[in-house]
Structures are given as C-alpha cells and as structure tokens.
Design an enzyme around this catalytic site. Structure first.
Site, PDB file in Angstrom:
ATOM      1  N   GLU D  60       0.821  -1.217   0.000  1.00 46.89           N
ATOM      2  CA  GLU D  60       0.000   0.000   0.000  1.00 46.89           C
ATOM      3  C   GLU D  60       0.851   1.262   0.000  1.00 46.89           C
ATOM      4  O   GLU D  60       0.521   2.243  -0.658  1.00 46.89           O
ATOM      5  CB  GLU D  60      -0.963  -0.005   1.189  1.00 46.89           C
ATOM      6  CG  GLU D  60      -2.234  -0.823   0.964  1.00 46.89           C
ATOM      7  CD  GLU D  60      -2.042  -2.320   1.111  1.00 46.89           C
ATOM      8  OE1 GLU D  60      -0.926  -2.749   1.477  1.00 46.89           O
ATOM      9  OE2 GLU D  60      -3.004  -3.072   0.870  1.00 46.89           O
ATOM     10  N   HIS D 129     -11.860  -5.087   9.369  1.00 47.51           N
ATOM     11  CA  HIS D 129     -12.328  -4.926   7.986  1.00 47.51           C
ATOM     12  C   HIS D 129     -13.743  -4.360   7.944  1.00 47.51           C
ATOM     13  O   HIS D 129     -14.503  -4.660   7.021  1.00 47.51           O
ATOM     14  CB  HIS D 129     -12.343  -6.272   7.259  1.00 47.51           C
ATOM     15  CG  HIS D 129     -11.014  -6.746   6.741  1.00 47.51           C
ATOM     16  ND1 HIS D 129      -9.978  -7.068   7.547  1.00 47.51           N
ATOM     17  CD2 HIS D 129     -10.566  -6.957   5.477  1.00 47.51           C
ATOM     18  CE1 HIS D 129      -8.940  -7.477   6.811  1.00 47.51           C
ATOM     19  NE2 HIS D 129      -9.268  -7.416   5.550  1.00 47.51           N
TER      20      HIS D 129
HETATM   21  C1  TPP Z   1      -2.304  -4.422   4.229  1.00 46.64           C
HETATM   22  C2  TPP Z   1      -3.260  -5.321   3.524  1.00 46.64           C
HETATM   23  N1  TPP Z   1      -3.375  -5.222   2.194  1.00 46.64           N
HETATM   24  C3  TPP Z   1      -4.222  -6.029   1.518  1.00 46.64           C
HETATM   25  C4  TPP Z   1      -4.989  -6.948   2.175  1.00 46.64           C
HETATM   26  C5  TPP Z   1      -5.988  -7.811   1.417  1.00 46.64           C
HETATM   27  N2  TPP Z   1      -5.531  -9.167   1.327  1.00 46.64           N
HETATM   28  C6  TPP Z   1      -5.920 -10.107   2.187  1.00 46.64           C
HETATM   29  S1  TPP Z   1      -5.222 -11.583   1.900  1.00 46.64           S
HETATM   30  C7  TPP Z   1      -4.344 -10.983   0.596  1.00 46.64           C
HETATM   31  C8  TPP Z   1      -3.434 -11.879  -0.167  1.00 46.64           C
HETATM   32  C9  TPP Z   1      -2.298 -12.334   0.651  1.00 46.64           C
HETATM   33  O1  TPP Z   1      -1.544 -13.223  -0.071  1.00 46.64           O
HETATM   34  P1  TPP Z   1      -0.439 -14.123   0.604  1.00 46.64           P
HETATM   35  O2  TPP Z   1       0.425 -13.287   1.476  1.00 46.64           O
HETATM   36  O3  TPP Z   1       0.236 -14.887  -0.455  1.00 46.64           O
HETATM   37  O4  TPP Z   1      -1.227 -15.087   1.584  1.00 46.64           O
HETATM   38  P2  TPP Z   1      -2.273 -16.219   1.250  1.00 46.64           P
HETATM   39  O5  TPP Z   1      -3.613 -15.558   1.289  1.00 46.64           O
HETATM   40  O6  TPP Z   1      -1.924 -16.780  -0.073  1.00 46.64           O
HETATM   41  O7  TPP Z   1      -2.125 -17.187   2.352  1.00 46.64           O
HETATM   42  C10 TPP Z   1      -4.632  -9.647   0.395  1.00 46.64           C
HETATM   43  C11 TPP Z   1      -4.071  -8.813  -0.660  1.00 46.64           C
HETATM   44  C12 TPP Z   1      -4.864  -7.008   3.572  1.00 46.64           C
HETATM   45  N3  TPP Z   1      -5.596  -7.839   4.305  1.00 46.64           N
HETATM   46  N4  TPP Z   1      -3.981  -6.197   4.214  1.00 46.64           N
END
Ligand code: TPP
Ligand code: TPP
Ligand code: MG
Ligand code: MG
Lengths: 329, 339, 329, 339
Positions: D60, D129
């Site tokens: 972000e 959220h």
């Molecule tokens: C600071 C922030 N940005 C965006 C999100 C939205 N978000 C939730 S899960 C996710 C993907 C995360 O991917 P990864 O780290 O690979 O974990 P996975 O879900 O694959 O276990 C995103 C972008 C968030 N929760 N927090």
C-alpha cells in the site's frame, strides 16, 4: 455444562490436543481433521449458515501441523486470516474454531472475532491478523519478551508469499536480525496472493532469498512433506533457542481452494491443481507411515464424524450476549 | 521539590518506572546511545543498560509492532516516536492491532504499551514535523491520549501511562521540553489519566486548554480582569467530561483553546457535548480558538500567527465576553479564508 | 525588481545553472559552491539568524553534482531533508536555497517550506521529503508518468543508508522492478543514520545487495569520485531510458558534519573524519582536472564571495505575507 | 436512465473518466485481471488495457506513494484501497505527502489523486475490515472525503473526485455495493464535492446522514409521521455548512445519524458548528445517533445492534421530538457503557 465450564474444558482440551502431536499418527489425524473442518466450513458458508469471509488452507496442512509439532505451548505464534490449520494444529478445538466462525459464544473468541480472528492464548496463538504483514513485527516483539526474560521461548510468524512484498516484512527481518531475536519467519508460498499469481507481483521465484538482505539464513522447504517441514523447523527452532537469531523458512505449497469463499480460482492454469494434488500432504504422509489407502479412508471417516459432532456442539451454542461487546474494549 | 525542565521530568518518569518495574523497556531511534534527539532519554542507557534502553533502526512499523508484541506477552514497552508524524507509516500497529487485542482475545490479552512522541508547532521545523495529529487517534476504542503542559504533568502522566494496562499515547509538545518547573516526584507526582485540572478558579467563563496552549491561555487571563476558570485538560482521550461540565454549568460560558485545526479539531467534540448537556443553560455559544486549516508554515512570522498566542487568545476572549457571541477567527475577519 | 520578476529571474537562472554542468570546471565549481553555501548556512544558524533544523551534505557533493550532470531538467528527482547539495546541483540558486531556509519570500518555496523542504519544479526537483523513505514511491510514480506517457524521462530517488531499513524502500523497489519503471534509487551511504553508526542498525555492509531481492542490479559506487558517480549514473540512466528498468546505486560516502545543526558527532570514532577528508570529493576532482591547489583556492575565494552576495540578497528579501499561508493549501 | 447496482455505477464512473481523460489510470490489488474483490472494476482492464488498469503487489505504501508521484507529474491516478483499514500502513503518503505538495511547491504542483476504499460494517468481516475510519482524514488541510449513499452518488461523486485537482478519498460503503438504483450518467450525473442534498423536505427536524446511514434514516422517517427534512451529506470533508445551517435554521432541531463512534465521531463537528451558529435558535440540543465506542463485533446479533438501523433511529428521533432533549444512546440506557 455452563458456558464457563465448557470454556475451561476447551482450554484443557486444547492443551491435550497439542501434546498429541508427538505421535506421527496423531499428526496425520490432525491434518485430516483440518481438511475435514475446512470442508465443513465451506459447506456451512455455502448453505448460508455463516457469513463474512473465510480463507481455507487446504493443501497446506503439513506446514501448520509441522510448526505446531516442533514448538511448545509457551512459544508464541502469529498467523493470518488463513488460520484454521494453524489454530487446529496448535490445539484449538474444532468446536472452538467452528464456533468462532459461526459467531457463537463457544468460539475461541466468543464470537467477537470471526473467521479472520482466531485466538488460542493457552496454546500460544495470538489473535490472528487480518492486515497483511501485521503479524511479523508482533512476533518479533513476542520473541523480544522471551529474549529479555531469558526464557528459551521463541516466536513464529506465519505469512503468505504475497505478504513478502509489504514493508512490515522487511522492517521486521532487519530488526530481528540486528537484535538476534528468537523468531522464525514462515512464508507459506502457495503461489498466489488473492487472485494474483506470484510472478505478477514478485520479480523473484525463491522468497527465501529475501533473507539475504538481513544476513539471515533463508531456507527453501517442501511444504507438502510434513517431515521436511519438521526438519526445517527443528533446525530453526534450535538456532533460535540457542540465541543464534532468526531464520526465514520458505514453504513451497499450494492452496487447493480459491483465496476466499466466493473465489472459484479460475485464474489458475489448467492442470496446476491436479499436479499439486498428486503431492497431497495427507496422502504423502500416510504413505510414509505405511498406512494403507483403506486405513486412511477409515481415519477420514472417523474424523469426519467427530468434526460433525463438534460442529453440532458449536452451532448449539448461543450467540454472545450484548454485554460482551463492551466488556473487552 | 526539584526544579526540572520538562525533558528532565520525562527522564525522571522513565527512570522511576524502569526502576520500579523490571518489565519496562524503552525503544526508539537514537534514544539510547545518543540520549534522544530531544535529550528526553539522556542517561537512561548508562543507568539501565542497553538491554532495557534500546536503539532501533529507522523502522517505525517494525519497532512499534515489536512493542505491541512484547506488550501482549509480558513487557511494558515505552516507544519513542521522534516526531508524531512518523506514526503515519505505522498507524496500523497501534490502532488496528494493539487496540484490538483485548477484544480479539476476549480479554485474555492486553497491551500495556506507551507511545511517547514529540509534537506541535512553534520551532520552525516545517509542515511535516510540527503537527499535533491527535485526530489520527480519536475514535479508536481502547486508546488513551494525553498531552502534558509542563514538567509536572509530563512526569505524572507518563508514569500513569506506563502503568496503564492498555495503549496510551503521550504527545509531548516539543516547544515545552526546555520549560522549567517544580516537580513532585514519586507516587504523589503521578497524575491519573482521564482527569483534567482546574489551574485557576473563576466564575465568568471556563477556558479549556491542552498542551502548550495551557501556558498561552494562562498568560492571556493572568491579569485577572476576566474572571476565568482555566482547565488544563491533560488527557484528551478520554477527556474529563465531569470536570468540564461541572465547570461550565457554573460559568455558563466556554472557550476552548486548541493546537488543532478549526475543521476537525478536538474541541468540536467538547463543544458538541457541552452544547448538548448544558442546552439552554449557556449564556453564549461555545467558542473555539484554533489553528487555521492550513499546513504549518515555516517562516517565523507566519508560524507565530499560525499558533494562537496569549494576545490573540486574550482578544478573542474579550470579544466573546463583550459580544456574548463566538467571534470569528482572525483569518475570517481578515478575509483570508472561509473556514 | 518586483518579487515576481525576481522569481522569474531565479527560475531562468536555475535552468542556466543546470546547463553549466556539462563542463567539468563548472562541476568542480558547483561542488565548491555547495560547500560554501552550507558553510554559510551553518554560520547563519550559529548566529541565530535562522531557526529550525538543518542537515548539511558536506563531503557528499560529488553525488549531488554527479546526479544532476547526468540527467535532464525534465527528469524528476526526489530527495530528503539533506537536500542542499541536490537542490544547488540541479540548478536552484544559492539565493533561493538560503532564502528558503531563512524563511524569505525569495526562497524556492517562498519561505513556506524551510530547510527540510526545498523545491525546484523547473529543474525537476519535487518538494524534498522530511519523512524517511517517503520519496521512494513518489519517484517511482514520477517514473510511471514518464513510462505511461512514452517520454524518455526518468526519475531518481535519493535517500540515505538508514532509509534502507524502512518499509517504503522495499515496497518501492519491488513495484519498480515488476513494472520495469525508469527510476534510479541512489542510496547515499554515509555510514550514519542520525547518531547511529550503520552497523548498529543494519546487519549487512553493502546496501547494494538489497537490490537482489527484487531482481534488480545493485551497484556499489565510490561516492567521493565525481567521475565514478557519473559513470554509474550514466549506465543506470541509459538502462532506465531504454526501458530496461530500475537500478540501485549505493554511493559510499561520508558527511563531514553531524546529522543536523546541533549535533557535534561525538559518536564517531577518532580519526574517521580525517581519513575521509583525505578523499575529499572537491580535492579529488580538482586534482583529476589538473587544477593546482592555488587555483582551487582562488576558485573557492571567488565562489565564497558570490555566495556572500547571494546570501545578502536572500536576507534582504521580506518574509512571506500572511495571505501566502492560505493561498497554496 | 439505466438501473445499476452501486458497484456497477462505480465501474461506469471509472469507465467514463478513463474514456474522457487519457491521463486517468487505475491501480490497486486485484483490480485488473480479477475485476476487483468487490467487482467494482470489472471489465475495465479488458476495455482499457493493462497499461491503464493496473494490478499491484501488496504494498500500500508503495502503490499509494507511486500514485502520489504520478499525480504530481501529470497523471490522474485512481487508487483502490480494498478495505480502508489498509491505509493504516500508508497514511503518510496521503496526509503528510500528497496533501502538502501544493503548499511545499508554492502552488506549482498539485496532486489530482483519488483514493477509493470500501468501508463500513454490516457484513461480518470482523473488527479489522469493517470500519469507516474517516477520523484518520479529518483535520488534514487539502484533503476531501466523500461517502456515496447509493448508485447515483457513487457515480457522481467519483467522477467529481477524479476531476478534482487535489486528493480526494471516496469511502464506498461495502454493504451498498449490491444496491440498485437509477443512475443519470454523463455530465449531468456528476455531483459536485462539498455539496449535500435534501432528500426529503420537512419542517420539524433536520436529519443529517451519510453513507449507508442515509438509507436507514430514510426508512426511519418514511411513514411521514414525523415531518423530518433528510439531508444526505455526501461529502464529509468539507461538509456542506450552508445547506445544514439553512435547514436547521428552519427546523430548529437536528439529528445526526453516523456510522462513526460516539467519541470522536464526525457528527461532533457538525453539532459544534450548528450549536455555535444557531445559538439560541434551537428548540432542542443537537442529537447524535452513533456507533458505540467498541470495536466492530463479528457475531451477527451483535453487529446488527452495533450499527444503527431504521428502528433504532426511529425510536431515537421519537424520543428526541417528544422530550425536547437528546436521548441517551441505548448502551447507556441499558447500563452497558458510560460513553
Ligand atoms: C495491508 C493489507 N493489504 C491487503 C490486504 C488484502 N488481502 C488479504 S489476503 C491478501 C493476499 C495475501 O496473499 P499471501 O500473502 O500470499 O497469503 P495467502 O492468502 O496466499 O495465504 C490480500 C491482498 C490485507 N488484508 N492487508
Ligand atoms: C519515518 C521517519 N522516521 C524517522 C525520521 C527521523 N530521521 C530523520 S533523518 C534520520 C536519519 C536518516 O539516516 P539516513 O537515511 O542514513 O540519511 P542521512 O541523514 O544520513 O542522509 C532519521 C531517523 C524521519 N524523518 N522519518
Ligand atoms: Mg499466497
Ligand atoms: Mg546516512
């Protein structure tokens, strides 16, 4: 049972469940249990029984169980919204997990937290984090407490591949390295962050490499192989307990489902899932233990039945009283 | 009672808490070896060692988050944010994580974390190093925020903050670090959070101020020609509702002096609550004396107008008392801006 | 001259000054000028003429001049509070720099910004950043504009060694790499972040290494040698203009003064400064141009006199009118 | 006039601006290939290409900052923050950098940046959220903030935001994305920032609401038994002072319905200003209907009480009209909390 006795029972039960992981068969069963609970959650969601969001970790069970089996209940763990597997592995009961996600008072946070916020203080699980990256520095802080107090406790931070693109990850690795904190950073590299394939967001393939910037060991681990996970964890844990500092473990893995409940994961190339299913962590481990397919089926049947019962107990629990909204602020 | 500068009072508060509670630790950029950019931690590393007084890399998210984790698991960290603006890169850890832990563990965890930050205008540090930014912390349940106005309150509020079981921010107005005053040390010097203090009793108007505005408000009314009651709010979140309401119910007039912008300034909350609770009892509308809605300017001549001083406060209170109305701020009177 | 004509004149003058850097002698003179202006600023501060803070870049002049000499005025630069050298190199006049720091209307931000906030839009200098790390992503954004508009412009982000421990650094490198942005990240590694020696905050020695995590070239450069700086910049600039993506340049350098005006830099080991003074960028470059010590002295004398005059002009300018506080919100 | 869901109105606004101005670009996590987590950018990548509609890594600070830099140098970026909480890791770039560029360049630069974020409670997303968090943006000069209440305002405010020369945040209440309504498209559908709208005229009480509270407030008064004037504020920063003051000067009563906590909620500012400007003219104190000062709870039964609904709003307005006083919130009446 009153709600309180029920809760005390669940805490004791969590501790007992954790201790079970010393046996390989129980580790297998725990992986099966995670798969069963998540299957249950998905159908509860589909049937509109529970709302909000959910993030399944199916396919990644070996990592959760491998971590829980190699640390103690006085070690601390931070994890993400994708936390069912971690919570169940650490010992939180299926009733407490399903109850939380159903918003019931029997849930591990009494229904206040929900799917993204599991917690199990008695087994070392800090409230799981819904903000990507937020758990990294908190784990470092838990490790600082241990280091400061001179205990041999450690902390483990669990995050995804996508989370290695966020600032908090780097700041924490640097701080942990400088302070030689007893913390292990586990990256579950399941190849996707939400709907984005890792190549679209990350210019390198092996995330373990990102440890180099902090003079920290970075190890690539087969996340589908419970023994490999345990070996890597055991080494990192001894390093941490010996005061030698942090380690980054990149677990190569895959999530079978989409990112969250609505996601059909159409963005995945055809055949990719099938290939990963060939290396399913439950099957792999069962075979390594010499367990036959029939026996494995039987175990699944038994555990599914247990999870059904746990779910019934959870759903029979009431929603939390309104006073709870104000009591824990 | 020793006479201390405000920065020395901060050092004493930290030392006394480090002394009395072995779980207290300090972290921040250049607070240990160098004694802090404002020398508000001077000598503490020498006295308590590098294990307890820790320099950090430039990683606000990293070390604030580490403090959250440490606080949740048994320590009582005190974090220095050198300038409050820097929490703009780390706000998540305080408001979205730390302040939710008690709730998300159903009371099993709490976060006894103190964040100290220097704040405020007046020293020519420019628009990214001169704000109060208390608005970033309002509306976050579980969070407390205090602003000392002199050495005693710096000492007493900080000790109370460190002992508090939940996250507390202390905004130390930078321009006051050098101010001297007598300080009651020890338990007797501790000032409970959430309590304001009547610095001068009066019956015609209540003046509520915070931080460096307390000094200027006091100077504005010191000749006694207006019979004003002066309240140092001390804690902004939560502010002392009882004290303010009791005072205004007697004086029936309220002036709030804020180092906070006109739009979105903290005084709006007090004005709203007082107007509601004392509806029909006020002789005049609640009046706010605030900053203009602009960035903090650098040039000395502009910055000195930007920040309310005793003279401006006095003339505003005079106009308020004379007219019975809330006078317009100077920038509207001078046709410089609408808000 | 009215204030406005004065200002227009300064803008033109900035552009002219920038074009001067094509000549080696002028580059030498610019380094001498930076040293002179900063000497002047320090004494103005000491005498209480100007307030707030100031961050000298003496010892680091070759980097500022080397960057300015290898990019054009339509390229964008983001820089930190330690920005006098960068601003003067890019072309901002001594009058505009001193005027700003003295809070005068003739200053490059009309006295609104102050020491930490220089600006020279006409020569590509975005308002300098007082928040560590904040300039990184902004530079990437300026590079995105160029890439999007299909110009051959690039952006340069200048930060210190300490700033490579902050999250924004990593997030930006990753984004710039993924998007192949035409941006150059210059790390002025002067061995200290405020009063902390780099070893106390950073577990590796060569910060260029931190580019590896992003599949980006990371180059170590002798920041005291103007030719080396220009060579490294020229290569990175062509790479960027050719659409091949970002580069990280680590400039090894040293600041002669303390972090900011009050700092006596007592934390430095004895002799360290002296050793670095042996490789003073002005002396090194003068020698490489075959300029004698006497001639160098003469240049210093002339330039000091010019800077004195510029300072007088700056201090003769009025403080900004109160209307300015409201006009640019 | 097409009938669109709110998320479709957002898509149309983005498409129309992408179409009419080649400097407009979109960035955010999973907004391009996947069409956005709430499908509020669906089809735009297909229509305008990956050059203009860009997926970002989870960074972000990185991509918001890049948008600031791009905006300052010639583009008009629209950034999606998937949930407004995520700006807690990147607030610096918006408030401390973007909003200072005009000032710090003495007007030579400006930052035409739009940040869209989903926000608000009601869908069981839990306490990290489900917040509005408008308080993080109050008191920052140079920043605007709008909150659509339906498809039309989502369309019109977003287009105005993209055309604005300075940073604007749009908080899109997530629970409204699926709501349908007729939408005037094109220039005629653009809604100027800073202007509220009277949705229902009335003479006994003014009801001011924002975002999803507009719908609930409208339902609360729809039977017409109370002759209420309903104002959809639309833009919160700056809020439409003239409109609200004019309305309340007629009705002499004001109820503010906020998805914002009691302490530090945005209504305090309006209550303060109205109480000041219309001092002596109000028949009753300004009344605020707010969230309680707690994190957002997950369990459906709690979350539905947490968020004011039509029934609660109605009974509060009834009590207000009957008593002439500002009734206590339910949590005080039920003895659950003081604030
Ligand atoms: C600071 C922030 N940005 C965006 C999100 C939205 N978000 C939730 S899960 C996710 C993907 C995360 O991917 P990864 O780290 O690979 O974990 P996975 O879900 O694959 O276990 C995103 C972008 C968030 N929760 N927090
Ligand atoms: C986010 C943030 N944290 C802390 C600071 C305070 N600060 C200003 S300069 C500085 C040191 C930076 O060191 P380095 O990056 O090496 O740059 P140098 O000053 O040596 O050029 C610090 C910590 C800040 N301005 N912003
Ligand atoms: Mg992933
Ligand atoms: Mg440095």
């Amino acid at each position: 049972m009153t709600d309180q006795t029920q809760k005390d029972f669940l805490v004791e039960e969590s501790l007992r469940r954790r201790s079970e992981l010393s046996s390989p068969e129980n580790r297998l069963d725990r992986m099966i249990e995670i798969r069963a609970v998540e299957g249950k959650l998905q159908s509860l969601f589909n049937d509109g029984f529970i709302r909000g969001s959910t993030h399944l970790s199916n396919g990644q069970e070996a990592i959760s169980v491998g971590i829980a089996a190699t640390i103690t209940t006085s070690d601390w763990v931070t994890c993400t919204y994708r936390g069912h597997g971690t919570a169940l592995s650490l010992g939180v009961t299926p009733t407490a997990v399903v109850g939380e996600i159903a918003g019931r008072v029997i849930g591990c946070v009494g229904g206040l937290g929900g799917s993204m916020h599991l917690c199990g203080v008695e087994v070392g699980l800090l409230p799981t984090f819904a903000i990507v990256g937020a758990g990294y520095p908190v784990a470092a802080g838990a490790a600082l407490t241990a280091q400061y107090q001179g205990t041999s406790d450690i902390a483990v931070a669990i995050c995804g591949d996508g989370a290695t693109n966020i600032g908090a990850f780097y700041e924490t690795l640097n701080l942990a390295s400088i302070w030689k904190l007893p913390v292990i950073f586990v990256v579950e590299n399941n190849l996707y962050g939400e709907y984005s394939r890792i190549q679209l967001t990350t210019p390198i393939e092996d995330l373990a490499q990102r440890a180099d910037s902090f003079a920290m060991p970075g190890v690539i681990v087969d996340g589908q192989d419970l023994d490999a996970v345990m070996d890597a964890m055991t080494a990192a844990v001894s390093r941490a307990r010996a005061g030698e500092g942090p380690t980054l473990l990149e677990m190569k893995t895959y999530r079978y489902s989409g990112h969250s409940r609505a996601d059909q994961a159409n963005y995945r190339p055809a055949g990719e899932l099938d290939e990963w299913l060939l290396r399913d962590p439950i099957n792999l481990y069962a075979h390594s233990l010499g367990i036959s397919d029939a026996e494995l089926e039987e175990r699944r049947r038994v555990i599914n039945a247990e999870v059904d019962m746990a779910t019934e107990v959870a759903l029979a629990s009431p929603e939390p009283p309104i006073a709870d909204l104000f009591e824990f602020v | 009672m020793p006479k201390l500068r405000m920065r020395e009072a901060v050092i004493r508060a930290l030392a006394d808490e480090l002394e009395s509670d072995p779980t207290v630790i300090l972290m921040g950029e250049d607070i240990a070896e160098a004694g802090g950019p404002f020398k508000a931690t001077e000598g503490l590393k020498e006295q308590f060692g590098a294990r307890r007084v820790r320099d950090t890399p430039i990683s606000e998210m990293g070390f604030l988050g580490a403090a959250v984790g440490a606080a949740a698991t048994g320590l009582r960290p005190v974090v220095e944010m050198m300038f409050i603006e820097f929490i703009g890169v780390a706000l998540d850890q305080l408001t979205t994580e730390a302040c939710k832990f008690r709730f998300l563990s159903r009371g099993k965890l709490n976060v006894p974390l103190t964040v100290r930050a220097s704040a405020g205008a007046g020293l020519g540090f420019g628009c990214q190093h001169s704000q109060m930014l208390d608005q970033w912390f309002r509306g976050t349940s579980g969070l407390k925020l205090a602003v000392p106005s002199d050495p005693q309150t710096a000492y007493g509020l900080l000790r109370a903050a460190i002992r508090d079981e939940d996250p507390v921010i202390i905004l130390e107005t930078r321009s006051l670090y050098g101010d001297r005053g007598e300080v009651t040390l020890g338990e007797a010097g501790i000032i409970p959070l959430g309590k304001g203090s009547i610095l001068r009793s009066g019956s015609d108007v209540t003046v509520v101020a915070l931080g460096q505005m307390v000094k200027h408000a006091a100077a504005a009314i010191q000749d006694g020609q207006i019979d004003a009651e002066l309240i140092d709010l001390r804690t902004l979140i939560p502010w002392d509702r009882e004290l303010v309401l009791e005072s205004v119910s007697r004086t029936r007039r309220l002036v709030i002096v804020e180092e906070s912008p006109y739009s979105g300034g903290w005084g709006t909350e007090i004005a709203a609550e007082v107007s509601r609770e004392l509806f029909g009892q006020l002789l005049s509308p609640v009046h706010r004396i605030t900053l203009p809605d602009t960035p903090v300017p650098y040039a000395a001549s502009l910055e000195s107008r930007y920040l309310p001083n005793a003279e401006v406060i006095r003339s505003q209170i005079d106009a308020y008392m004379t007219s019975g109305l809330s006078p317009e701020p100077w920038w509207r009177l001078e046709g410089l801006a609408r808000a």
